[in-house]
Write a protein that holds these residues in place. Structure first.
Motif, short mmCIF file in Angstrom:
data_model
loop_
_atom_site.label_atom_id
_atom_site.label_comp_id
_atom_site.label_asym_id
_atom_site.label_seq_id
_atom_site.Cartn_x
_atom_site.Cartn_y
_atom_site.Cartn_z
N PHE A 1 84.23 22.06 -24.46
CA PHE A 1 83.65 23.31 -24.94
C PHE A 1 82.22 23.06 -25.36
O PHE A 1 81.91 22.08 -26.04
CB PHE A 1 84.44 23.84 -26.15
N SER A 2 81.31 23.94 -24.95
CA SER A 2 79.94 23.88 -25.40
C SER A 2 79.40 25.30 -25.49
O SER A 2 79.21 25.97 -24.47
CB SER A 2 79.06 23.06 -24.44
N TRP A 3 79.19 25.75 -26.72
CA TRP A 3 78.75 27.11 -26.95
C TRP A 3 77.39 27.38 -26.30
O TRP A 3 77.14 28.47 -25.78
CB TRP A 3 78.67 27.36 -28.45
N ASN A 4 76.51 26.39 -26.28
CA ASN A 4 75.15 26.55 -25.75
C ASN A 4 75.08 26.41 -24.23
O ASN A 4 74.06 26.74 -23.63
CB ASN A 4 74.20 25.53 -26.39
N LEU A 5 76.13 25.85 -23.62
CA LEU A 5 76.09 25.57 -22.18
C LEU A 5 77.33 26.15 -21.50
O LEU A 5 78.22 25.42 -21.08
CB LEU A 5 76.03 24.05 -21.94
N PRO A 6 77.41 27.46 -21.35
CA PRO A 6 78.60 28.07 -20.77
C PRO A 6 78.88 27.65 -19.34
O PRO A 6 80.02 27.70 -18.89
CB PRO A 6 78.30 29.57 -20.88
N ALA A 7 77.85 27.28 -18.59
CA ALA A 7 78.06 26.90 -17.19
C ALA A 7 78.52 25.46 -17.04
O ALA A 7 78.95 25.04 -15.95
CB ALA A 7 76.76 27.10 -16.39
#
Length: 389
Positions: free
Chosen positions: A163-169
């Protein structure tokens, strides 16, 4: 021990000796056989054999000589910088940058691209790696490891971004896709963990085997080193301190926190909170680190602002300290680096008032590209260990 096992013992000792000697050359620079023999407690004959083995593998070379008084000059040996290369990459929501480093850790090539509107992470990594290696002037076949530092939780089982909130792709399956794209092994690691490694080796941690590195900026994070090793937790979420419940960090309506909402500690001392504190004290800024810089530059007029920020930081630091009892707490990230000793001293004072703990709170010193440098160190560690498997 059965006789059939004894032949393996000398081989193991040779491997350990070679490994120790190479480590000394990489960390301390050129040395003679006599110096290596003394520092590794070997005989000169054993040291000579060791250098012959390392030379035959292309790992070390003679780079000069040193006068030893009577008799001929002694040869100086050093690690071969061009033996292999690694690429470290720092992934951000706006830009992604990479650096190609040689076997000694010296950066020899760089690249940076705008990724703000990109939805193809494989293409981003391909471009950065290709450009950094080309800038270094080396062949891709010489690169043995690629390490990506990204925000978010990295699954320790799969090595993928969970999971990465800043990197959705940037999603699950990316590590597999990258390893299919590149011949060098690709590894993804949390960016704060990599910055923590950089501080462990050459920064404020001073080589401590039990310490924590706290990242303060737009987001929050914690790198944990226990017994000299990075601790990631069962799911890779160790250090996600933005969700730490602290006084003053009101929960969302309904009291339910999700990964898409701000956690309690993030609300108290995340980037937006620092900007609000700064504005309250007359230090308006667009980036949280600028609030710290302005408050410090203001001298006595900035003390109240710094104290309030320190109190917010101390709420999380004390919780970490009563749980882990680290020898050192290193403050990093844009806010920690900008605050320096002024902020560290205030946080230490606040921490000792909140609980019966008295950790050594210090300012991080790897202020230039800590994530990138940690990625390079991590990659080189893996390469060097593989040489003696």
């Amino acid at each position: 021990m059965p006789k059939s096992h004894t032949p393996g013992v000398p081989k193991l000792l040779r491997v350990l000796n070679d490994q120790a000697a190479l480590k000394l050359l990489l960390e301390d620079g050129p040395q003679t056989r006599a110096q290596l023999a003394e520092r590794t407690s070997m005989s000169k004959v054993t040291a000579s054999q060791m250098m012959e083995r390392l030379q035959s593998r292309g790992l070390v070379e003679v780079v000069g000589s040193k006068s030893g008084g009577r008799g001929p000059n002694a040869s100086l040996y050093a690690a071969v910088p061009t033996f292999t290369y690694v690429v470290g990459i720092e992934v951000g929501p706006v830009t992604t940058k990479g650096a190609c480093a040689d076997f000694t850790g010296r950066i020899v090539g760089r690249a940076e691209i705008d990724v703000e509107h990109s939805t193809d992470p494989v293409a981003v990594v391909r471009r950065v790696v290709t450009d950094a290696v080309a800038d270094a002037g080396v062949e891709m076949s010489k690169v043995q490891r690629i390490v990506l530092g990204t925000p978010g939780v990295i699954d320790p089982a799969s090595g993928d971004i969970g999971f990465s909130w800043n990197l959705p792709a940037w999603h699950r399956g990316l590590r597999t896709a990258l390893n299919e794209e590149f011949t060098p092994a690709v590894e993804i690691e949390n960016d704060v963990n990599l910055a923590c490694l950089a501080e462990q080796r050459s920064g404020g941690a001073g080589g401590a085997t039990d310490f924590v590195y706290a990242w303060f900026g737009g987001g929050l994070g914690l790198g944990v080193i226990l017994n000299g090793q990075l601790y990631r937790g069962a799911s890779g979420a160790a250090g996600e301190i933005g969700f730490l419940p602290v006084p003053g960090g009101d929960l969302p309506t309904g009291g339910v926190v999700t990964r898409l909402s701000k956690g309690s500690y993030q609300r108290v001392i995340g980037g937006d909170a620092v900007l609000d504190i700064g504005a309250k004290h007359g230090f308006d800024a667009t980036d949280p680190e600028d609030v710290l810089a302005a408050a410090i530059a203001a001298g006595p007029e900035g003390a109240a602002c710094l104290d309030e920020i320190a109190r917010g930081i101390a709420l999380g630091i004390v919780a970490v300290c009563v749980l882990l009892d680290p020898t050192v707490v290193v403050l990093g990230g844009p806010v920690g680096y900008a605050g320096g000793l002024e902020l560290a001293g205030r946080v230490a004072a606040q921490t000792s008032q909140l609980a019966p703990v008295n950790p050594s709170v210090v300012a991080g010193s790897v202020t230039e590209e800590p994530v990138m440098r940690g990625a390079i160190l991590h990659g080189l560690d893996a390469v060097r260990e593989s040489l003696f498997d």
